[in-house]
Scaffold this active site. Structure first.
Site, mmCIF file in Angstrom:
data_model
loop_
_atom_site.group_PDB
_atom_site.id
_atom_site.type_symbol
_atom_site.label_atom_id
_atom_site.label_comp_id
_atom_site.label_asym_id
_atom_site.label_seq_id
_atom_site.Cartn_x
_atom_site.Cartn_y
_atom_site.Cartn_z
ATOM 1 N N ASP A 154 0.858 -1.189 0.000
ATOM 2 C CA ASP A 154 0.000 0.000 0.000
ATOM 3 C C ASP A 154 0.894 1.239 0.000
ATOM 4 O O ASP A 154 0.632 2.219 0.707
ATOM 5 C CB ASP A 154 -0.948 0.002 1.192
ATOM 6 C CG ASP A 154 -2.095 1.007 1.025
ATOM 7 O OD1 ASP A 154 -2.189 1.641 -0.049
ATOM 8 O OD2 ASP A 154 -2.884 1.162 1.980
ATOM 9 N N HIS A 205 3.843 10.648 0.486
ATOM 10 C CA HIS A 205 3.413 12.016 0.740
ATOM 11 C C HIS A 205 4.639 12.873 0.995
ATOM 12 O O HIS A 205 5.625 12.420 1.587
ATOM 13 C CB HIS A 205 2.471 12.088 1.942
ATOM 14 C CG HIS A 205 1.155 11.425 1.728
ATOM 15 N ND1 HIS A 205 0.221 11.873 0.818
ATOM 16 C CD2 HIS A 205 0.610 10.321 2.307
ATOM 17 C CE1 HIS A 205 -0.840 11.092 0.844
ATOM 18 N NE2 HIS A 205 -0.630 10.130 1.732
#
Length: 425
Positions: free
Chosen positions: A305, A309
């Site tokens: 996953d 960011h």
């Protein structure tokens, strides 16, 4: 004529029930032979003495952020990170900008990925714009290169719409991957609801959110005779639901990530947003349950996953977006916590990280059989290294494993027989 001969390695390939010393000969990007000793005239020889040779890993849950969010990651940097982790195939999720819901966006991804250091398999969205309303034209999306459909990043909230989508995707020959989350239960929570959220005074994400939608998807798959893949399972309840459904013959598979069977919500006491993801780190009971689910076969795949960011986005604990990177650490983390502890064999780990995800997605990957692509990971099981975020190949460094010392690492990765990563120390 491009060719390479990998000699003297321990070849582990569960698709051939193979675990022993062998040579691998690759020509024009295709595996030609896997034999105890291969004698060919080849100018490109890799000596794998003391190393293990595995099918390139297949990560079926990755966010490459491309198109539209390339300040976080792009196809090239994401694939560089994959190669550094021994991953040669990635399935990229559709929550991009624009959403991957059209042949044009799929073409963009596939064209850009043609020269990347891993093979990129796009997952298209179930609904237009991931709004949970109109279903996409799955046949057209498959023809344009989609290998599965998912509204990952948010759930398809309407059960009737999800059931229709599962049926439509089934007839189009596309696997459905479900992000199991009830947003009405979440109500803005940012970490697991429990003692830690109370101690920190922050809103929590109740486990019932995941468990209730997992139960719904299993019920829909059973009722319609279709299949469903449950993404990023993190709770004891969801693992039990999948285990029971499999015993009843429901066509359900599932995945989890290393952080769910290695870490707990205690990490959030740092108030460091790098430990925030969705679903969140849970309790010690959940961690043990997820480990048990990996060991008993309930879990089919270990994925990352991978959700990059930017540093400034992760700076505020309360406002930061959810997500962690994982492509470069998943193999090392799994080797350290599962293989070196004696919990799983190396062959079983390859099944979880390569063979099974390739099978579920219908990819020509996850095997070293003659005729297969020359996608290979060469691994030093005994190499000890410490995760230093600034040295990761991803554009973003939001890893839960920063500062952790692991044993085992990919030291070389081949894609179609070409060296795309070599560990420099």
């Amino acid at each position: 004529m491009a060719e390479v001969l990998i000699q003297n390695g321990r070849v582990v390939d569960p698709s051939q029930n193979l675990d022993g010393q062998a040579d691998i000969y690759i020509k024009d990007g295709v595996i030609q032979a896997v034999e105890p000793e291969i004698s060919v005239s080849c100018g490109n020889i890799i000596d794998a003495t003391g190393l293990v040779v595995l099918p390139g890993l297949v990560d079926m849950h990755v966010h490459l952020r491309d198109p539209g969010l390339t300040y976080k990651e792009d196809i090239f940097t994401g694939c560089d990170a994959a190669a550094a982790g021994g991953v040669t195939s990635v399935a990229c999720m559709p929550n991009t900008n624009p959403v991957t819901d059209s042949p044009e966006t799929l073409t963009y991804i596939r064209t850009k990925a043609a020269t990347a250091h891993a093979k990129v398999y796009p997952v298209a969205s179930i609904t237009a714009g991931m709004k949970g309303e109109a279903l996409n034209d799955f046949t057209a999306l498959k023809q344009a290169g989609a290998i599965a459909v998912s509204d990952d990043g948010r759930p398809v909230e309407n059960g009737r719409r999800m059931m229709e989508g599962m049926q439509k995707a089934y007839h189009a020959g596309l696997p459905v991957i479900s992000h199991c989350e009830d947003l009405s239960i979440i109500r803005g929570g940012i970490i697991n609801e429990g003692e830690i959220s109370k101690k920190l005074g922050v809103p929590g994400m109740h486990r019932a959110s995941e468990d209730s939608v997992t139960a719904r998807e299993i019920a829909l798959a059973h009722a319609t005779g279709t299949r469903i893949h449950i993404a990023h399972v993190s709770t004891e309840g969801s693992a039990a639901l999948v285990r029971d459904a499999k015993a009843r013959g429901v066509q359900v598979t599932c995945e989890t990530c290393p952080h769910y069977f290695m870490l707990t919500e205690e990490e959030l006491l740092r108030r460091d947003a790098d430990y925030r993801m969705n679903p969140p780190l849970r309790t010690e009971a959940d961690r043990k349950a997820m480990l048990a689910a990996v060991l008993d076969g309930t879990v089919d795949c270990i994925v990352t996953d991978h959700a990059p960011h930017a540093l400034e986005e992760k700076a505020d604990f309360l406002k930061a977006p959810n997500g962690v990177v994982g492509l470069e650490t998943s193999l090392a983390a799994s080797l350290t916590s599962l293989y070196h502890t004696g919990l799983v064999s190396l062959s079983r780990l390859v099944e979880l990280m390569s063979t099974n995800p390739a099978r579920i997605l219908g990819l020509n990957a996850g095997t070293l059989r003659p005729g297969a692509p020359g996608d290979v990971a060469i691994v030093d099981l005994n190499l000890t290294w410490t995760v230093e975020p600034e040295k990761l190949h991803s554009k973003s460094h939001n890893t839960v494993f920063k500062g952790k010392t692991f044993t085992g690492k990919a030291v070389a990765t081949l894609l179609d027989g070409k060296l795309v990563y070599h560990y420099q120390g």
